[in-house]
Design a protein around this motif. Structure first.
Motif, short mmCIF file in Angstrom:
data_model
loop_
_atom_site.label_atom_id
_atom_site.label_comp_id
_atom_site.label_asym_id
_atom_site.label_seq_id
_atom_site.Cartn_x
_atom_site.Cartn_y
_atom_site.Cartn_z
N PRO A 161 56.23 -5.93 -2.55
CA PRO A 161 54.96 -5.55 -3.18
C PRO A 161 53.85 -6.56 -2.96
O PRO A 161 52.69 -6.17 -2.75
CB PRO A 161 55.33 -5.43 -4.67
N GLU A 162 54.20 -7.85 -2.97
CA GLU A 162 53.14 -8.86 -2.84
C GLU A 162 52.51 -8.86 -1.44
O GLU A 162 51.45 -9.47 -1.23
CB GLU A 162 53.69 -10.25 -3.16
N ALA A 163 53.13 -8.15 -0.48
CA ALA A 163 52.53 -8.07 0.86
C ALA A 163 51.44 -7.02 0.93
O ALA A 163 50.69 -6.97 1.92
CB ALA A 163 53.62 -7.75 1.89
N LEU A 164 51.33 -6.17 -0.08
CA LEU A 164 50.31 -5.13 -0.10
C LEU A 164 49.03 -5.67 -0.74
O LEU A 164 49.07 -6.29 -1.79
CB LEU A 164 50.80 -3.90 -0.87
N THR A 165 47.92 -5.38 -0.11
CA THR A 165 46.62 -5.86 -0.57
C THR A 165 45.83 -4.71 -1.19
O THR A 165 45.68 -3.65 -0.56
CB THR A 165 45.80 -6.44 0.60
N ARG A 166 45.35 -4.90 -2.40
CA ARG A 166 44.49 -3.89 -3.03
C ARG A 166 43.24 -3.69 -2.17
O ARG A 166 42.61 -4.66 -1.73
CB ARG A 166 44.11 -4.37 -4.43
N TRP A 167 42.87 -2.43 -1.92
CA TRP A 167 41.79 -2.17 -0.98
C TRP A 167 40.63 -1.41 -1.63
O TRP A 167 39.54 -1.93 -1.80
CB TRP A 167 42.33 -1.41 0.23
N LEU A 168 40.86 -0.17 -2.03
CA LEU A 168 39.80 0.62 -2.66
C LEU A 168 40.44 1.74 -3.45
O LEU A 168 41.66 1.89 -3.49
CB LEU A 168 38.82 1.16 -1.62
N ALA A 169 39.60 2.53 -4.11
CA ALA A 169 40.07 3.70 -4.84
C ALA A 169 39.30 4.92 -4.34
O ALA A 169 38.17 4.81 -3.84
CB ALA A 169 39.88 3.53 -6.35
N THR A 170 39.92 6.06 -4.46
CA THR A 170 39.26 7.32 -4.11
C THR A 170 39.18 8.20 -5.34
O THR A 170 40.06 8.16 -6.21
CB THR A 170 40.03 8.08 -3.01
N ARG A 171 38.11 8.98 -5.42
CA ARG A 171 38.00 9.98 -6.48
C ARG A 171 37.55 11.27 -5.84
O ARG A 171 36.48 11.33 -5.25
CB ARG A 171 37.02 9.55 -7.58
N LEU A 180 44.38 2.59 -3.48
CA LEU A 180 44.91 2.40 -2.14
C LEU A 180 45.18 0.92 -1.86
O LEU A 180 44.39 0.06 -2.24
CB LEU A 180 43.93 2.94 -1.09
N PHE A 181 46.29 0.69 -1.17
CA PHE A 181 46.70 -0.66 -0.77
C PHE A 181 46.83 -0.71 0.74
O PHE A 181 47.19 0.28 1.38
CB PHE A 181 48.04 -1.03 -1.41
N LEU A 182 46.56 -1.88 1.31
CA LEU A 182 46.75 -2.14 2.74
C LEU A 182 48.07 -2.85 2.96
O LEU A 182 48.38 -3.84 2.29
CB LEU A 182 45.61 -3.00 3.28
N ALA A 183 48.86 -2.35 3.93
CA ALA A 183 50.10 -3.01 4.31
C ALA A 183 49.88 -3.80 5.60
O ALA A 183 48.97 -3.50 6.38
CB ALA A 183 51.20 -1.97 4.53
N PRO A 184 50.70 -4.82 5.85
CA PRO A 184 50.57 -5.58 7.10
C PRO A 184 50.85 -4.68 8.30
O PRO A 184 51.70 -3.79 8.23
CB PRO A 184 51.63 -6.67 6.97
N PRO A 185 50.15 -4.88 9.42
CA PRO A 185 50.41 -4.07 10.62
C PRO A 185 51.84 -4.27 11.14
O PRO A 185 52.43 -5.33 11.00
CB PRO A 185 49.39 -4.60 11.64
N ARG A 186 52.38 -3.20 11.74
CA ARG A 186 53.68 -3.25 12.40
C ARG A 186 53.55 -2.64 13.80
O ARG A 186 52.67 -1.81 14.02
CB ARG A 186 54.74 -2.47 11.60
#
Length: 244
Positions: A161-171, A180-186
């Motif tokens: 979980p700590e690898a996910l970065t809070r990014w934005l919200a949608t409505r 929405l959270f950002l995950a590291p690229p793979r």
């Protein structure tokens, strides 16, 4: 929703995010009966539906220019049927989603399988929030953990979980809010391989994976290669990501 005729979706900043538990709006006997009838009709149409716990969104407040306060209540999935009951209190969905990029800039999207509540719909990995057990608190850490779990369960790509970065919200549609959270690229092939391994494991158990297909889209947001409906937030989120 599909394509460019979908209702406008707000993209909201989440520099500050606070969740406040509140009570469910009171239902009249008529509204409750109508809700139960609508839910039972939905279950007859899709027996895979279950009335599990869900966090319903009651109200959204802005916290300055870059923050949100989300007022939520403990409910179950049947309360979603209230949207089909004229005059009933409005309750919206509260969900998390994960933007999982490949190392070439494309993003992971998945198509919901036929046994889900939204068969054939394309969306980011994620799902409806569940209330905590007992008196626990629904906070940013809980949202991040839920997002990481949904990503692993739907695509096979596991991140702490700590690898996910809070990014934005949608409505968007019906006032539903997604965090929405950002995950590291793979590597792109790794994303496909992890999904294939997940499908093999689920199939061997006799289960259907939540996504019956994944694709990598972008970096320019073009959804023409995704046959079928997609969630209302998908195109705005892809476009926003491509612009950053």
């Amino acid at each position: 929703m599909t394509g460019h005729g979908a209702p406008a979706v707000e993209l909201l900043p989440t520099a500050r995010l606070r969740l406040v538990e509140t009570a469910l709006p009171a239902l009249s006997g008529a509204h409750r009966s109508a809700m139960d009838e609508a839910w039972e009709e939905a279950v007859r149409a899709n027996p895979a539906l279950f009335d599990g716990p869900a966090a319903a969104l009651v109200r959204v407040d802005r916290d300055g220019a870059d923050g949100l306060v989300l007022h939520w209540a403990r409910a179950t999935y049947r309360y979603r049927a209230l949207r089909h009951v004229p005059g009933a209190p409005a309750l919206s969905s509260l969900f998390v989603a994960v933007v999982q990029p490949a190392d070439d800039g494309r993003l992971t999207v998945g198509r919901m399988c036929p046994s889900t509540a939204a068969p054939g719909r394309w969306q980011l990995p994620g799902g409806t929030l569940e209330p905590p057990d007992g008196p626990g608190e629904l906070d940013l850490a809980a949202l991040r953990a839920h997002a990481a779990r949904e990503l692993a369960e739907e695509t096979g790509s596991d991140n702490p979980p700590e690898a996910l970065t809070r990014w934005l919200a949608t409505r968007g549609e019906r006032g539903s809010v997604g965090v929405l959270f950002l995950a590291p690229p793979r590597p792109a092939q790794e994303l496909y391989d992890r999904y294939a391994a997940l499908v093999a494991t689920e199939t061997a158990r006799g289960d259907d994976p939540e996504f019956d297909r994944i694709e990598l889209v972008g970096p320019a947001p073009d959804l023409s290669g995704l046959p079928g409906p997609h969630v209302d937030y998908l195109h705005p989120v892809l476009r926003h990501y491509a612009g950053n």
